[in-house]
Design a protein around this motif. Structure first.
Motif, mmCIF file in Angstrom:
data_model
loop_
_atom_site.group_PDB
_atom_site.id
_atom_site.type_symbol
_atom_site.label_atom_id
_atom_site.label_comp_id
_atom_site.label_asym_id
_atom_site.label_seq_id
_atom_site.Cartn_x
_atom_site.Cartn_y
_atom_site.Cartn_z
ATOM 1 N N ILE A 70 0.829 -1.208 0.000
ATOM 2 C CA ILE A 70 0.000 0.000 0.000
ATOM 3 C C ILE A 70 0.864 1.259 0.000
ATOM 4 O O ILE A 70 0.566 2.248 -0.690
ATOM 5 C CB ILE A 70 -0.956 -0.004 1.209
ATOM 6 N N THR A 71 1.955 1.256 0.781
ATOM 7 C CA THR A 71 2.809 2.437 0.863
ATOM 8 C C THR A 71 3.467 2.743 -0.477
ATOM 9 O O THR A 71 3.612 3.912 -0.866
ATOM 10 C CB THR A 71 3.884 2.242 1.947
ATOM 11 N N SER A 72 3.868 1.695 -1.205
ATOM 12 C CA SER A 72 4.534 1.899 -2.491
ATOM 13 C C SER A 72 3.561 2.078 -3.643
ATOM 14 O O SER A 72 3.975 2.475 -4.743
ATOM 15 C CB SER A 72 5.459 0.707 -2.797
ATOM 16 N N GLY A 73 2.272 1.760 -3.437
ATOM 17 C CA GLY A 73 1.297 1.831 -4.523
ATOM 18 C C GLY A 73 0.976 3.268 -4.914
ATOM 19 O O GLY A 73 0.805 4.129 -4.056
ATOM 20 N N GLU A 74 0.915 3.527 -6.202
ATOM 21 C CA GLU A 74 0.595 4.862 -6.699
ATOM 22 C C GLU A 74 -0.055 4.765 -8.078
ATOM 23 O O GLU A 74 0.136 3.793 -8.814
ATOM 24 C CB GLU A 74 1.835 5.747 -6.763
ATOM 25 N N ARG A 75 -0.823 5.762 -8.406
ATOM 26 C CA ARG A 75 -1.443 5.894 -9.731
ATOM 27 C C ARG A 75 -0.730 7.027 -10.454
ATOM 28 O O ARG A 75 -0.720 8.165 -9.977
ATOM 29 C CB ARG A 75 -2.938 6.195 -9.576
ATOM 30 N N ARG A 76 -0.146 6.728 -11.585
ATOM 31 C CA ARG A 76 0.620 7.716 -12.338
ATOM 32 C C ARG A 76 -0.263 8.326 -13.423
ATOM 33 O O ARG A 76 -0.676 7.634 -14.350
ATOM 34 C CB ARG A 76 1.867 7.088 -12.952
ATOM 35 N N ILE A 77 -0.531 9.622 -13.280
ATOM 36 C CA ILE A 77 -1.350 10.350 -14.247
ATOM 37 C C ILE A 77 -0.418 10.943 -15.313
ATOM 38 O O ILE A 77 0.434 11.788 -14.983
ATOM 39 C CB ILE A 77 -2.156 11.476 -13.563
ATOM 40 N N PRO A 78 -0.526 10.522 -16.577
ATOM 41 C CA PRO A 78 0.387 11.054 -17.607
ATOM 42 C C PRO A 78 0.143 12.530 -17.882
ATOM 43 O O PRO A 78 -0.996 13.002 -17.902
ATOM 44 C CB PRO A 78 0.059 10.191 -18.838
ATOM 45 N N VAL A 79 1.228 13.264 -18.062
ATOM 46 C CA VAL A 79 1.171 14.698 -18.350
ATOM 47 C C VAL A 79 2.058 14.982 -19.552
ATOM 48 O O VAL A 79 3.206 14.519 -19.605
ATOM 49 C CB VAL A 79 1.622 15.544 -17.136
ATOM 50 N N GLN A 80 1.539 15.738 -20.503
ATOM 51 C CA GLN A 80 2.281 16.122 -21.704
ATOM 52 C C GLN A 80 2.439 17.638 -21.720
ATOM 53 O O GLN A 80 1.472 18.380 -21.493
ATOM 54 C CB GLN A 80 1.528 15.670 -22.969
ATOM 55 N N TYR A 81 3.665 18.092 -21.976
ATOM 56 C CA TYR A 81 3.924 19.529 -22.065
ATOM 57 C C TYR A 81 4.040 19.928 -23.527
ATOM 58 O O TYR A 81 4.743 19.285 -24.314
ATOM 59 C CB TYR A 81 5.207 19.897 -21.311
ATOM 60 N N ALA A 82 3.329 20.998 -23.888
ATOM 61 C CA ALA A 82 3.317 21.455 -25.277
ATOM 62 C C ALA A 82 4.649 22.104 -25.638
ATOM 63 O O ALA A 82 5.333 22.685 -24.787
ATOM 64 C CB ALA A 82 2.175 22.452 -25.485
ATOM 65 N N LYS A 83 4.998 22.004 -26.924
ATOM 66 C CA LYS A 83 6.220 22.635 -27.411
ATOM 67 C C LYS A 83 5.983 24.128 -27.616
ATOM 68 O O LYS A 83 4.923 24.554 -28.047
ATOM 69 C CB LYS A 83 6.648 22.002 -28.735
ATOM 70 N N ARG A 84 7.012 24.920 -27.284
ATOM 71 C CA ARG A 84 6.926 26.353 -27.498
ATOM 72 C C ARG A 84 8.301 26.893 -27.852
ATOM 73 O O ARG A 84 9.326 26.336 -27.422
ATOM 74 C CB ARG A 84 6.360 27.069 -26.260
ATOM 75 N N VAL A 85 8.333 27.954 -28.606
ATOM 76 C CA VAL A 85 9.582 28.554 -29.072
ATOM 77 C C VAL A 85 9.936 29.730 -28.176
ATOM 78 O O VAL A 85 9.138 30.662 -28.001
ATOM 79 C CB VAL A 85 9.456 29.027 -30.534
ATOM 80 N N VAL A 86 11.141 29.677 -27.586
ATOM 81 C CA VAL A 86 11.658 30.757 -26.751
ATOM 82 C C VAL A 86 12.931 31.251 -27.415
ATOM 83 O O VAL A 86 13.976 30.586 -27.367
ATOM 84 C CB VAL A 86 11.926 30.275 -25.306
ATOM 85 N N GLY A 87 12.845 32.419 -28.058
ATOM 86 C CA GLY A 87 13.977 32.905 -28.840
ATOM 87 C C GLY A 87 14.187 32.030 -30.072
ATOM 88 O O GLY A 87 13.328 31.926 -30.937
ATOM 89 N N ARG A 88 15.354 31.387 -30.145
ATOM 90 C CA ARG A 88 15.633 30.458 -31.241
ATOM 91 C C ARG A 88 15.593 29.003 -30.782
ATOM 92 O O ARG A 88 15.967 28.100 -31.531
ATOM 93 C CB ARG A 88 17.016 30.751 -31.832
ATOM 94 N N ARG A 89 15.175 28.789 -29.563
ATOM 95 C CA ARG A 89 15.209 27.420 -29.013
ATOM 96 C C ARG A 89 13.791 26.888 -28.870
ATOM 97 O O ARG A 89 12.853 27.628 -28.557
ATOM 98 C CB ARG A 89 15.900 27.411 -27.647
ATOM 99 N N MET A 90 13.673 25.584 -29.075
ATOM 100 C CA MET A 90 12.405 24.890 -28.900
ATOM 101 C C MET A 90 12.351 24.315 -27.486
ATOM 102 O O MET A 90 13.197 23.494 -27.111
ATOM 103 C CB MET A 90 12.261 23.769 -29.927
#
Length: 356
Positions: free
Chosen positions: A161-181
């Motif tokens: 029980i202590t080690s049990g967890e539910r992993r909710i997937p998260v996706q981060y959108a791509k964005r351009v900062v200056g010349r870098r993605m």
């Protein structure tokens, strides 16, 4: 025993819980919590002050009960003096003992591995194993075998029980900062089955001990005796009430420590989203629904751990369980956390750990 460390570490634990709950209620404390290391240092300072206040109150109650002969039944002369100055000295000494324990715990946290207070509680519980084992092995073989089997099953269940967890997937959108993605990576939000830890058990046991404490002042005759027979620590109503309170406090403390609305706002602020769920309010409702379902088995598990020693000590089993489920939960939890931190230290320094 009116020793220097008679109060133990409980005033600090109680103060930590109170400050953590007040963080949700008082905007000033909530702002300090979001300030990072400097805000956390200020909250720790408030916790220390509250610990000393609670230690003074607990020590005064100890000395008062000892003075009236209610601390130990049938023993009225356990204090060498009932004058004001010696009584104040006893209160100050026990308060100073709590301060020393608090300082030692923070020293272990600062210069050691893991949380110092948790390790001190761990050592306190483990130190009772030799005396408990001596009493156990003085019995017949059948209770010993049952105790070993049930104990191993409880330990496995606590780890699971202590080690049990539910992993909710998260996706981060791509964005351009200056010349870098920037962005574009995938991660997850780990939601534990038992996010509240052992705090709900401490809450429930503290609330349930109010009635037995008042019955000490009322005596064993009349209404005090009726309360003791009906709601005493070894009665069925006491165990049922404690189990119900543990379930309620588990949901309450989980809601305090994890706020789905704040989590959804942070994801939206940094360009993150859960696949298939719209950002904002739908994300908060999605996280809240999952957390509610996930907390239920964790709450039932905590309640069963609290009820287990009482069930085992009743006929027809009659197996003495010297270490309650709460103690096992603390021991296993602290051991797992310490192993993880040692593994992280080894990986950071030698790129190789010992956990496989």
């Amino acid at each position: 025993q009116l020793t220097i460390f008679a109060l133990g570490i409980m005033p600090y634990i109680t103060a930590s819980i109170i400050v953590q709950l007040l963080t949700v209620v008082i905007p000033r404390l909530e702002a300090l919590k979001k300030e990072g290391a400097s805000g956390q240092a200020k909250i720790t300072e408030y916790t220390r002050y509250l610990t000393l206040v609670l230690a003074v109150l607990n020590a005064t109650a100890f000395v008062t009960l000892a003075r009236t002969g209610q601390l130990i039944q049938g023993c009225d002369g356990i204090l060498y003096s009932h004058e004001l100055f010696p009584l104040i000295t006893m209160v100050m000494v026990m308060t100073a003992g709590t301060g020393i324990i608090m300082w030692m715990g923070e020293l272990i946290t600062e210069r050691g591995v893991g949380n110092g207070m948790s390790i001190m509680i761990f050592i306190s519980i483990v130190s009772r194993i030799p005396s408990g084992a001596q009493q156990l092995f003085s019995m017949d073989m059948l209770p010993i075998v049952l105790f070993m089997v049930i104990g191993m099953a409880v330990i496995v269940g606590v780890i699971w029980i202590t080690s049990g967890e539910r992993r909710i997937p998260v996706q981060y959108a791509k964005r351009v900062v200056g010349r870098r993605m920037m962005g574009g990576q995938s991660t997850f939000i780990p939601l534990k089955v038992n996010m509240a830890g052992v705090i709900p058990v401490i809450f429930a046991s503290s609330v349930m001990m109010i009635v037995p404490t008042f019955t000490q002042f009322l005596g064993t005759d009349g209404i005090g005796g009726w309360f003791e027979r009906t709601f005493g620590p070894s009665t069925l109503l006491y165990i049922i009430g404690e189990a119900i309170l543990i379930v309620i406090f588990t949901y309450f403390y989980t809601a305090v420590t994890f706020n789905p609305v704040d989590q959804a706002d942070n994801l939206k602020k940094y360009g993150g989203f859960i696949p298939g769920v719209r950002p904002g309010r739908p994300t908060a409702e999605y996280l809240d629904r999952i957390l509610t379902r996930l907390t239920f088995p964790g709450a039932l598990f905590l309640a069963s751990l609290a009820v287990l020693p009482w069930l085992l000590s009743r006929p027809p089993i009659n197996v003495p369980f010297y270490f309650g489920g709460t103690s096992l939960l603390i021991v296993v939890g602290v051991a797992l956390d310490t192993m993880r931190q040692m593994e992280a230290q080894l990986l950071m320094r030698h790129y190789e750990g010992f956990l496989k």
